[in-house]
Design a protein around this motif. Structure first.
Motif, PDB file in Angstrom:
ATOM      1  N   HIS A  66      37.758  66.896  -9.214  1.00  0.00           N
ATOM      2  CA  HIS A  66      37.029  66.474 -10.404  1.00  0.00           C
ATOM      3  C   HIS A  66      36.677  65.001 -10.389  1.00  0.00           C
ATOM      4  O   HIS A  66      35.932  64.546 -11.262  1.00  0.00           O
ATOM      5  N   TRP A  78      41.784  59.872 -12.194  1.00  0.00           N
ATOM      6  CA  TRP A  78      40.453  59.753 -12.777  1.00  0.00           C
ATOM      7  C   TRP A  78      39.790  58.387 -12.601  1.00  0.00           C
ATOM      8  O   TRP A  78      38.989  57.982 -13.453  1.00  0.00           O
ATOM      9  N   ASP A 112      44.442  72.448  -9.474  1.00  0.00           N
ATOM     10  CA  ASP A 112      44.033  71.746 -10.692  1.00  0.00           C
ATOM     11  C   ASP A 112      43.425  70.387 -10.371  1.00  0.00           C
ATOM     12  O   ASP A 112      42.700  69.827 -11.193  1.00  0.00           O
ATOM     13  N   GLN A 146      54.954  75.581 -14.505  1.00  0.00           N
ATOM     14  CA  GLN A 146      55.119  75.543 -15.961  1.00  0.00           C
ATOM     15  C   GLN A 146      55.650  76.872 -16.484  1.00  0.00           C
ATOM     16  O   GLN A 146      56.547  76.920 -17.315  1.00  0.00           O
ATOM     17  N   ASP A 157      32.618  62.320 -10.376  1.00  0.00           N
ATOM     18  CA  ASP A 157      32.696  63.640 -11.018  1.00  0.00           C
ATOM     19  C   ASP A 157      31.714  64.624 -10.378  1.00  0.00           C
ATOM     20  O   ASP A 157      30.873  64.262  -9.567  1.00  0.00           O
ATOM     21  N   PHE A 183      36.999  76.032 -11.615  1.00  0.00           N
ATOM     22  CA  PHE A 183      37.782  74.841 -11.974  1.00  0.00           C
ATOM     23  C   PHE A 183      36.922  73.585 -11.907  1.00  0.00           C
ATOM     24  O   PHE A 183      37.035  72.699 -12.750  1.00  0.00           O
ATOM     25  N   ARG A 184      36.065  73.533 -10.912  1.00  0.00           N
ATOM     26  CA  ARG A 184      35.239  72.328 -10.775  1.00  0.00           C
ATOM     27  C   ARG A 184      34.325  72.147 -11.982  1.00  0.00           C
ATOM     28  O   ARG A 184      34.053  71.027 -12.393  1.00  0.00           O
ATOM     29  N   GLY A 214      37.573  71.686 -15.269  1.00  0.00           N
ATOM     30  CA  GLY A 214      38.580  70.631 -15.317  1.00  0.00           C
ATOM     31  C   GLY A 214      39.924  71.256 -15.051  1.00  0.00           C
ATOM     32  O   GLY A 214      40.019  72.458 -14.830  1.00  0.00           O
ATOM     33  N   PRO A 215      40.992  70.440 -15.015  1.00  0.00           N
ATOM     34  CA  PRO A 215      42.313  70.976 -14.692  1.00  0.00           C
ATOM     35  C   PRO A 215      42.835  71.902 -15.789  1.00  0.00           C
ATOM     36  O   PRO A 215      42.404  71.796 -16.946  1.00  0.00           O
ATOM     37  N   SER A 216      43.765  72.789 -15.453  1.00  0.00           N
ATOM     38  CA  SER A 216      44.285  73.700 -16.469  1.00  0.00           C
ATOM     39  C   SER A 216      45.504  73.146 -17.186  1.00  0.00           C
ATOM     40  O   SER A 216      45.928  73.700 -18.187  1.00  0.00           O
ATOM     41  N   ASN A 217      46.069  72.036 -16.705  1.00  0.00           N
ATOM     42  CA  ASN A 217      47.265  71.523 -17.385  1.00  0.00           C
ATOM     43  C   ASN A 217      46.946  70.548 -18.519  1.00  0.00           C
ATOM     44  O   ASN A 217      47.766  70.334 -19.400  1.00  0.00           O
ATOM     45  N   TYR A 218      45.784  69.950 -18.489  1.00  0.00           N
ATOM     46  CA  TYR A 218      45.380  69.063 -19.591  1.00  0.00           C
ATOM     47  C   TYR A 218      43.927  69.358 -19.948  1.00  0.00           C
ATOM     48  O   TYR A 218      43.148  69.788 -19.093  1.00  0.00           O
ATOM     49  N   LEU A 267      41.090  67.880 -19.911  1.00  0.00           N
ATOM     50  CA  LEU A 267      40.390  66.713 -19.377  1.00  0.00           C
ATOM     51  C   LEU A 267      39.278  67.195 -18.457  1.00  0.00           C
ATOM     52  O   LEU A 267      39.199  68.371 -18.125  1.00  0.00           O
ATOM     53  N   GLY A 268      38.469  66.260 -18.026  1.00  0.00           N
ATOM     54  CA  GLY A 268      37.379  66.626 -17.127  1.00  0.00           C
ATOM     55  C   GLY A 268      36.209  67.194 -17.910  1.00  0.00           C
ATOM     56  O   GLY A 268      36.020  66.878 -19.082  1.00  0.00           O
TER      57      GLY A 268
END
Ligand code: SF4
Lengths: 133, 561, 98
Positions: B50, B95, B416, B430, C19, C83-84, C87-91, C93-94
């Motif tokens: 990302h 990021w 992720d 998790q 990005d 996913f791209r 964004g990430p699955s834990n937060y 974000l993105g």
């Protein structure tokens, strides 16, 4: 044509001798490919006054080890790195015992002299000099 | 602790100046992406799924509180308020923007940190035992020699464009907490007739072809160490394969040529290299060692600790799992779990970083450590301060009492974040942690290490997990392969595959089955998972995981009879 | 019979921001997968890719990604591309957060 890079910047090639491979010999200059076996360096002919080590790609760092081995084994003639080196590798080349770098015109145009001179300070900030004493 | 001298500071400043210019040259077109990539990697800058990712070295896992505070500042100013601690004692920011990187590096330099050689085909950040200088069981503190190796390997002109990356780890204790057998070079400090020296292992590594390191020399004396290391790396730089990146690591070179042939080449090269070292490195080492002198430990009663231990069950549970024996009287090594149930393993928010920095400053002789298990350690806390430390940790979700337990899971970033991943790791970690928290049995289960990687590269050390989980892509679906019986310590071993993998929906249940099987097979609560596994082998676990297969096999046997 | 060509989009990461970006039909880079051009012809895809990869001052890591035609534009056929674009699955974000 090619450009010779030294601490003074870009220059012309002032070496007029011929090159031969390690196996053939018979010339004052020797061309070494990057995959030269370190053991084969023992066959370097007496009286060789120029060794040119090839860098086929800037990611191929074998030439750095070959250069150091030549110096460790007593070679005192001219030592040149030739091929695809980038300006950022100039300090590494000098520290490994190369005297100069030979690049082609296209690379010299894309990475002009100032970018190489930026690393002419290769003797400064050298951890190796410090840990070896 | 080691402080930069003028040389180190000038070096890092100069290096940052070079990288700033390299970034500009990439943007103005003087450098192609192909040429820029090794340069950015050499400075810790990756491109991930990302965004860019900046990997910052925490040499031998040691931090001062001011450094941790600065890491928090960087997370807030140029990233998204958190950082990820990795199995290689690095912190990753997920990021950053390309143009901000030089400023981030300058901010790191302000606190004597850098991102140099955290990536690329160079010698990487040197790692060490996270209990160094504090543990009761060590022969010598591994950090001084690790710092010496850091200086020798940094910007080493011969070793910046090698066949592949190269990792070195050092332990000063016979109880190996630095996973030395899984490194390109593992160094174990040993004592022989009163002299301190080094046992050197070579050719360990995880990834596609996992190998346990082999002893190349039983005893290298202090003044021979750097030339010896240089001989190993120099031999491999030319001999290592460059035609196939899966075969380029030194573990393959050692495997292909044999440890004896490699040893001969190294000895030969060593004889050539050694005269180039004047011995001044030993004076440097002595000066570095002096900087790592132990802090002035306090003499004080531990009544406050004893009282809290008696009266507060939460504190007691935490003390029982998260403390480790310290070599000084009245002191403990306090481990801070970054594995709160349901959170991302190894992540800390900037606020948590500040809290930990503050605790180190007030109660921990200003020291912090990052473990390869992705936790933070306060290596020197007087026991009388622990109740207060615990209270503050608790207020910031940092007091999870699970070190070494089933929810203390190592997990790499996986899909992720990671561009190389074949599946996710974080959500699996998790879910497993959350599940066992619900079951309330993790203390009963005892010592059990789960390690998860999101691809074959094995950054999550799955091969050496008691339970290892590897995320794969099976025809466009995430699938998880399980190994059992891995061990990351001085008795290192690689786990064995159980059989076919499990889907994302099945994997938590599969882990539960494995744990239940262990619980019913163990001889007593004292017999740990790995001990039970070594005694009973794979069979009962297989039978429990694949009941249909077991049934079919039994029927086939009955029919044949 | 030649195998049927799976439709593709051209994607990579922005050089400065890092990005995920996609190539739109008008040759601009978009941050939205739904705005990306779905390329259904193999030869066309190869030529477009070469041109896109040459734009080294704007993007990096450019490649062709498999997609299917969806109601609101290209849809990923593989979870990696999903996913791209998210964004990430834990937060949170993105891209999902913007
Ligand atoms: S194991 Fe694979 S997915 Fe995980 S961080 Fe390493 S390269 Fe990425």
């Amino acid at each position: 044509m090619s450009v010779i890079v030294t601490d003074e910047g870009f220059g012309q090639d002032d070496w007029n001798g011929t090159y031969a491979s390690l196996e053939d010999g018979g010339a004052p200059g020797i061309d070494l490919p990057s995959d030269t076996d370190p053991a084969a360096l023992a066959a370097l002919p007496e009286g060789t006054s120029m060794v040119r080590i090839a860098f086929p790609s800037s990611a191929d760092g074998r030439g750095f080890t070959l250069a150091r081995l030549l110096r460790m084994r007593g070679y005192r003639g001219r030592l040149r790195a030739q091929g695809h080196l980038i300006a950022d590798q100039y300090a590494m080349a000098r520290r490994c015992g190369f005297d100069e770098v030979e690049i082609d015109d296209a690379l010299a145009e894309r990475q002009p002299e100032d970018q190489w001179l930026f690393r002419a300070n290769w003797q400064a900030h050298d951890y190796q000099a410090r840990v070896r004493g | 602790m080691y402080r930069y001298d003028d040389f180190d500071a000038a070096f890092v400043a100069e290096r940052n100046r070079q990288f700033r210019a390299q970034v500009e040259r990439r943007i103005d077109g003087s450098l192609t992406e192909e040429e820029f990539k090794p340069l950015r990697l050499m400075n810790g800058l990756y491109l991930q799924l990302h965004a860019y990712m900046l990997r910052v070295a925490i040499p031998y896992g040691t931090l001062r509180s001011a450094q941790m505070t600065q890491l928090a500042y960087i997370a807030d100013k140029w990233d998204k308020g958190y950082g990820h601690f990795t199995t290689r004692q690095n912190i990753q920011y997920n990021w950053p923007k390309l143009r901000d990187i030089p400023d981030m590096l300058d901010a790191l330099a302000e606190v004597e940190m850098h991102a140099i050689q955290t990536s690329g085909n160079t010698i990487r950040n040197v790692t060490a035992d996270h209990f160094a200088g504090a543990a009761e069981d060590e022969v010598a503190d591994p950090r001084p020699v690790a710092e010496l190796i850091r200086q020798w390997s940094t910007d080493h002109p011969e070793f910046q464009f090698m066949p592949r990356k190269f990792k070195i780890a050092v332990t000063g204790s016979p109880n190996d907490r630095a996973v030395t057998a899984a490194h390109d070079i593992g160094i174990r400090i040993v004592e022989r007739d009163g002299e301190i020296g080094y046992q050197v292992l070579v050719g360990g590594g995880l990834g596609r072809t996992p190998m346990i390191g082999k002893v190349i020399s039983d005893f290298v004396s202090g003044d021979d160490l750097l030339p010896y290391l240089e001989a190993i790396v120099s031999v491999w730089n030319v001999l290592g394969r460059r035609d196939n990146k899966f075969k380029s690591r030194i573990k393959i070179t050692v495997h292909e040529h044999g440890i004896d042939a490699i040893r001969d080449l190294v000895e030969e090269r060593f004889a050539e290299v050694k005269p180039l070292f004047s011995g001044v490195d030993q004076e440097m080492l002595a000066a570095i060692t002096a900087q790592f002198a132990a802090p002035e430990f306090r003499q004080a009663p531990t009544d406050a600790y004893d009282a809290a231990y008696e009266s507060d069950p939460t504190f007691r549970a935490w003390a029982d799992t998260n403390l480790f024996a310290h070599r000084a009287d009245g002191y403990a090594i306090a481990q801070i779990s970054l594995k709160a149930h349901g959170e991302t393993p190894g992540d800390a928010t900037s606020e948590q970083m500040r809290v930990m920095a503050d605790l180190a400053e007030r109660f921990g002789h200003d020291e912090l450590r990052i473990s390869h298990e992705q936790n933070v350690v306060l290596p020197h806390v007087h026991k009388s301060d622990l109740p207060e430390v615990h209270k503050i940790l608790k207020a910031h979700r940092l007091a999870t009492a699970n070190i070494g337990l089933v929810s203390d899971i190592i997990a790499c970033p996986g899909m992720d974040y990671c561009a190389l991943a074949t599946a996710r790791s974080i959500p699996i970690a998790q879910q497993i942690a959350t599940r066992f928290d619900e079951l309330k049995i993790e203390h009963e289960i005892g010592d059990l290490k789960i390690k998860i990687s999101g691809c074959i590269n094995a950054c999550g050390h799955h091969h050496v997990g008691h339970i290892g989980i590897l995320g794969l892509d099976r025809a466009g679906v995430e699938n998880y392969q399980v190994t059992l019986g891995g061990d990351h310590t001085e008795t290192a071993s690689l786990g064995e595959r159980t059989g076919p993998g499990f889907s994302a929906d099945e994997i938590v249940g599969a882990v539960e089955t494995i744990v239940e099987t262990y619980m019913s097979e163990r001889e007593s609560a004292e017999e740990t998972f790995i001990q039970t596994y070594r005694r009973v082998g794979m069979a009962p676990f297989k039978a429990a995981l694949y009941p249909e297969k077991a049934k079919a096999d039994a029927e086939a046997r009955a029919n044949a009879a | 019979m030649p195998r049927k060509f799976t439709p593709k989009v051209i994607t990579g990461n922005a050089l400065l921001e890092g990005d995920v970006v996609y190539l739109a039909a008008d040759d601009s880079w978009t941050r939205e997968l739904s705005q990306a051009e779905l390329i259904t012809d193999e030869a066309d895809a190869q030529v477009r890719l070469i041109d896109a990869q040459a734009r080294v001052g704007e993007v990096t890591g450019v490649y062709l990604a498999d997609m299917a035609e969806g109601e609101t534009g290209p849809e990923p056929t593989h979870f990696r591309e999903d996913f791209r674009r998210t964004g990430p699955s834990n937060y949170f974000l993105g891209k999902q957060a913007s």
